[in-house]
Write a protein that holds these residues in place. Structure first.
Motif, short mmCIF file in Angstrom:
data_model
loop_
_atom_site.label_atom_id
_atom_site.label_comp_id
_atom_site.label_asym_id
_atom_site.label_seq_id
_atom_site.Cartn_x
_atom_site.Cartn_y
_atom_site.Cartn_z
N LEU A 53 -1.48 -12.44 -6.98
CA LEU A 53 -1.13 -11.14 -6.43
C LEU A 53 0.38 -10.90 -6.49
O LEU A 53 0.84 -9.76 -6.53
N VAL A 56 1.35 -8.49 -9.16
CA VAL A 56 1.03 -7.09 -8.86
C VAL A 56 2.11 -6.49 -7.97
O VAL A 56 2.58 -5.36 -8.19
N GLU A 57 2.50 -7.24 -6.96
CA GLU A 57 3.54 -6.77 -6.05
C GLU A 57 4.87 -6.57 -6.79
O GLU A 57 5.56 -5.57 -6.57
N TRP A 82 -1.69 0.68 -0.55
CA TRP A 82 -2.52 0.03 -1.57
C TRP A 82 -2.17 -1.45 -1.69
O TRP A 82 -3.05 -2.30 -1.80
N LEU A 83 -0.88 -1.76 -1.67
CA LEU A 83 -0.46 -3.16 -1.75
C LEU A 83 -0.93 -3.96 -0.54
O LEU A 83 -1.39 -5.09 -0.67
N GLN A 86 -4.49 -5.06 -0.68
CA GLN A 86 -4.80 -6.18 -1.55
C GLN A 86 -4.83 -7.49 -0.77
O GLN A 86 -5.42 -8.48 -1.23
N ARG A 87 -4.19 -7.49 0.39
CA ARG A 87 -4.18 -8.67 1.26
C ARG A 87 -5.38 -8.58 2.19
O ARG A 87 -5.35 -7.88 3.21
N ASP A 88 -6.45 -9.28 1.87
CA ASP A 88 -7.71 -9.11 2.58
C ASP A 88 -7.67 -9.56 4.04
O ASP A 88 -8.31 -8.96 4.89
N ARG A 93 -1.81 -9.52 5.98
CA ARG A 93 -1.21 -8.20 6.13
C ARG A 93 -0.13 -8.23 7.20
O ARG A 93 0.92 -7.59 7.07
N ARG A 192 -1.41 -0.97 -10.83
CA ARG A 192 -2.84 -0.67 -10.62
C ARG A 192 -3.69 -1.05 -11.83
O ARG A 192 -4.92 -1.06 -11.74
N SER A 196 -5.67 -9.65 -9.90
CA SER A 196 -5.14 -10.82 -9.20
C SER A 196 -6.27 -11.82 -9.01
O SER A 196 -7.36 -11.46 -8.58
N GLY A 198 -5.95 -14.44 -6.98
CA GLY A 198 -5.90 -14.98 -5.62
C GLY A 198 -5.95 -16.49 -5.60
O GLY A 198 -6.67 -17.08 -4.81
#
Length: 218
Positions: A53, A56-57, A82-83, A86-88, A93, A192, A196, A198
């Motif tokens: 990830l 992506v960031e 949105w970013l 991505q942190r489930d 978060r 987008r 990732s 993970g």
């Protein structure tokens, strides 16, 4: 090209944002026996740089800066949200928000308050604002973002395993070519359009959420 001195301040471990206290899943790898030497740490960091990830960031920094420069609050908040999505895990978060708010507070004290802060901005968006404040070129800012993340993870691993400070510094140097190559690859890439895997953080959030980000916190 002269490196902006402000960029050195931004990547400094002395920056009071708490980044040293987050391990991004290293505890999980240690418990599973997958992190036991410098070679295994190097493999994990390489995987995160290549498919995690983090990429992506980093790619999101350019559009975040553009939104800030254009005073486009809707675009800034949309990409920031949105970013964060991505942190489930809630803990992950919370990490992004805590570090982001700490950096924004620091910048405000230094004379750069950001009026567009609702909803709260995460670490990546705050880093983009810092780059604008310090007038750091976007490609340099992206490379520094990757470098800073790697440095924090190596610092955590050195304390957690421990590997020894000298080994950590050697590893940071070994990863420099990959960091540089990834920064070039990610520059102007649409975040987008990326995926990732993970590699490390996903393990922490799915299997051992209670252990996540507990290193060195009082």
């Amino acid at each position: 090209m002269t490196l902006p001195l402000a960029l050195l301040q931004l990547v400094s471990p002395a920056l009071p944002v708490g980044g040293f206290g987050y391990s991004e899943g290293l505890e999980v790898l240690l418990q599973k026996g997958e992190l036991n030497d410098i070679a295994s740490l190097k493999s994990w960091l390489e995987a995160e740089l290549q498919t995690g990830l983090l990429r992506v960031e980093a790619a999101a920094l350019a559009p975040l800066q553009q939104a800030i420069i254009c005073n486009d609050a809707p675009a800034l908040f949309e990409l920031n949200g949105w970013l964060l999505a991505q942190r489930d895990a809630v803990e992950m978060r919370a990490q992004q928000l805590q570090m982001g708010q700490s950096l924004l507070q620091l910048l405000a004290v230094m004379g750069w308050p950001l009026s567009m802060q609702k909803p709260e901005l995460g670490w990546t968006a705050a880093w983009a604002w810092a780059g604008s404040c310090f007038e750091v070129p976007g490609d340099d800012l992206l490379e520094a973002y990757l470098y800073n993340w790697v440095a924090n993870q190596i610092s955590a691993a050195v304390r957690l395993v421990p590997f020894g400070a000298s080994s950590g510094q050697c590893l940071q140097l070994q990863l420099a070519p990959l960091i540089s190559a990834q920064s070039i690859f990610l520059w102007r890439k649409d975040p987008r359009s990326m995926f990732s895997s993970g590699v490390g953080a996903g393990l922490a959030q799915l299997q051992h959420g209670g252990l996540y980000s507990k290193l060195f916190r009082s």
